[in-house]
Enzyme design. Sequence first.
Site, PDB file in Angstrom:
ATOM      1  N   ASP A 144       9.433  13.427  31.753  1.00 26.09           N
ATOM      2  CA  ASP A 144       9.827  13.983  30.236  1.00 26.09           C
ATOM      3  C   ASP A 144      11.140  13.476  29.959  1.00 26.09           C
ATOM      4  OD1 ASP A 144      10.320  15.635  28.343  1.00 26.09           O
ATOM      5  OD2 ASP A 144      10.415  17.564  29.024  1.00 26.09           O
TER       6      ASP A 144
ATOM      7  N   GLU B 234       3.559  14.955  24.478  1.00 22.73           N
ATOM      8  CA  GLU B 234       4.075  15.907  25.164  1.00 22.73           C
ATOM      9  C   GLU B 234       3.231  17.310  24.975  1.00 22.73           C
ATOM     10  OE1 GLU B 234       8.055  15.989  23.088  1.00 22.73           O
ATOM     11  OE2 GLU B 234       8.785  14.530  24.088  1.00 22.73           O
TER      12      GLU B 234
ATOM     13  N   ASP C   5       6.429  23.820  20.647  1.00 27.27           N
ATOM     14  CA  ASP C   5       7.370  23.391  21.505  1.00 27.27           C
ATOM     15  C   ASP C   5       8.744  23.253  20.800  1.00 27.27           C
ATOM     16  OD1 ASP C   5       9.255  21.586  22.914  1.00 27.27           O
ATOM     17  OD2 ASP C   5       7.743  19.829  23.019  1.00 27.27           O
TER      18      ASP C   5
END
Lengths: 621, 172
Positions: free
Chosen positions: A25, A185, A207
Amino acid sequence: MALLQISEPGQTDAPHERRIAVGIDLGTTNSLVATVRSGEAKTLADEAGRTILPSVVRYTPEQIVVGYSALENAASDSENTIISAKRFMGRSVEDVVKTYPELPYNFVGEPKELARIATLAGVKSPIEVSADILSALKNRAEQALGDEIQGAVITVPAYFDDAQRQCTKDAARLAGLKVLRLLNEPTAAAIAYGLDSKQEGQIAVYDLGGGTFDISILKLEKGVFEVLSTGGDSALGGDDFDQAIIDWIKASGKLPGTLSSRMRRVIKETAKSVKEQLSDAETVNFTLALDDNSELDFSLSKTEFESLVEPLIKRTLIACRRALKDAGLKAQDIKDVVLVGGSTRVPAVRARVADYFSKQPLSSIDPDQVVAIGASQQADILVGNKPDSDMVLLDVIPLSLGLETMGGLCEKIIQRNTTIPVAKAQEFTTFKDGQTAMAVHVVQGERELVKDCRSLAKFELRGIPPMAAGAAHVRVTFQVDADGLLSVTAMEKSTGIQSSIQVKPSYGLEESEILQMLQASVENAKEDVNARKLAEQIVEAKRMLESLGNALKQDKHLLSEQAYEDLVADLNTLARLCEGDDEQAIKEQIEHIDNKSQDFAAARMDDSIRKALQGQQVDEI
Amino acid sequence: MNFFEIFDFEPAFDLDVNTLSARYKNLQRAFHPDQYASANESQKLLALRKATEINDAYATLKSATSRAEYLLKLAGLDISHETTTVKDPSFLMQQMEYRERLEDISALSDPYDAIVAFEEELEAEQAELEALIGRELKSAHYEQAANAVRKLKFVNKLQTELERLEDEASEI
């Protein structure tokens, strides 16, 4: 002994040989790396037990420092300490300076070129900064796992445009990581919650990170992921929550407009800590020491805090609404809501999201780690450790691709939210007699005018055979791959001549620059370049021997007797070359076999389409 | 392979979209470039081309308008890039009335009911045209089918405009 050994491309014959792959990430504020061990996905920690690596790199003449120790110097050496380089990926100097006027960095270069920063260790592009972060994570993983990393899945925001995705991939290349896939993501987060295997229906991934907000609507069906729509705000996040508290402190403490850098830092740290405390406490009391040594007392209640951040939360919900609309859905159509990003720990955020979607969001996995965990699970599959997985991720292109036409208008060639991979062809003609070259400007965005869209690249087509004006028809094909990356090929139709294309990315590194950087890094590491090249070729050759060998055993019937014998002989030659050390000969033999087996490979593909359809009629009933 | 063959369908306008989706997903499961993440470059390229073709085929067959256009193309009548348009005067008159109606709707302060009513009318017209296209294609009346497809494209354009109006109305 087995009569036939059938192995799928990319999977080894030895079922117990595990390949090591990681999920990364690469965040704006923080980055993490995770891997699957004994069937369990876990983030990897540094020696101090911290899983988070702040996405901060400090450049001094002596060394490159990444992470917490770089962050500690962010205030004292702000010019050389690069924070959130992700925001500058694929962006021009002009763009960055306009969007973030208060940055302490010394941006260099032309206004319309990729933003680069002058540091004590030289000029650094955001790609190199990201590469340094990726290198740190790679080292961490190799130390923890005691082996070389064979591949990585790196996550990017779903709305990242082509330039930003290309920059991310280039950064991985500089860090010596093989990218198995750039994964969105939100998709990674959904995978982490196992939504891929258990459920069908639409899910929303909310998010809210440190500096960015993303909302994605995904559709799941029989293990197939489809991104229906994405939206968000690239300048909205937890930092804005902190800023709301900072503004409140300044206003209620009647502090002057300009503050010393010490005061600014103290207030910023206080604001962050107050925000975190308000997740549990009803009221937080705190004291600030001013520069003149006087002290000021403050008291902020949860209710007050919530009203401060209410406009920010509302902005996220408006983006949610738009994304739902793009997907053709209503809030009640959403089956699950996944929370990602540290800022979703704020109770007011959870409550408003639950309220908006009329259901409790999923939050059992640490929202900071969930993306890396999902990415590592996908990496495990892609590297070939889970041959029986039938998950497919179908992604869409987040922004339309278009071409500049007369008058600065943008003609869309691939509409946004089209499933990728996708290719579209467009024909161009010459407007002068004997014209042998033409320029094509590719942009990305939804607006009518080119100046309102993002410039991706300028392509120069050369080698067009000279003809009368309007006689040459150049067919340009735009291919977007599964990572959302664009490539372009061109051909003059009447003659079939392949025109060559020179790509100049508007806000990225040119191929020659990347090669130079790679060369430099190899020299620094004093690696034996030739030995490494030979080893790489042998790996490639063995892969070919294995996969083509199996394919020949399996599908001999698709070839003539002669063609079969030829290929077998070629493979034997290749196997013999692998015993020696002539890297060039191995490479040439691979290319030779590759060319010769093209038709066979294509025939196998068509054959397997028929096979893939067989038996499914039974499924349908 | 033509687009119908990819999905093991007979080339025909009538097609079960659910079966199409199911087969599409099975094919993507086999050919998506992710399945070839560790394969060599030429296999990757081949998979990319196949997956691209499958996506293109699916997008083309999924929508009635592009499916009809594709069938016409298979029959040797390519109307996808043509500039000729509908010559039926009564149809064109009606289109002009529809355009005026769109303008009237955009001037309304609360256009929602008018939009829904118009939408229903267009849907009915769309269904009628699709049925006509199906019949004409079945009897190999390609010119007649092409005319109906051209009309359907007009209707689709109106539908898009109407959706845009609805978006604008809900944003206020």
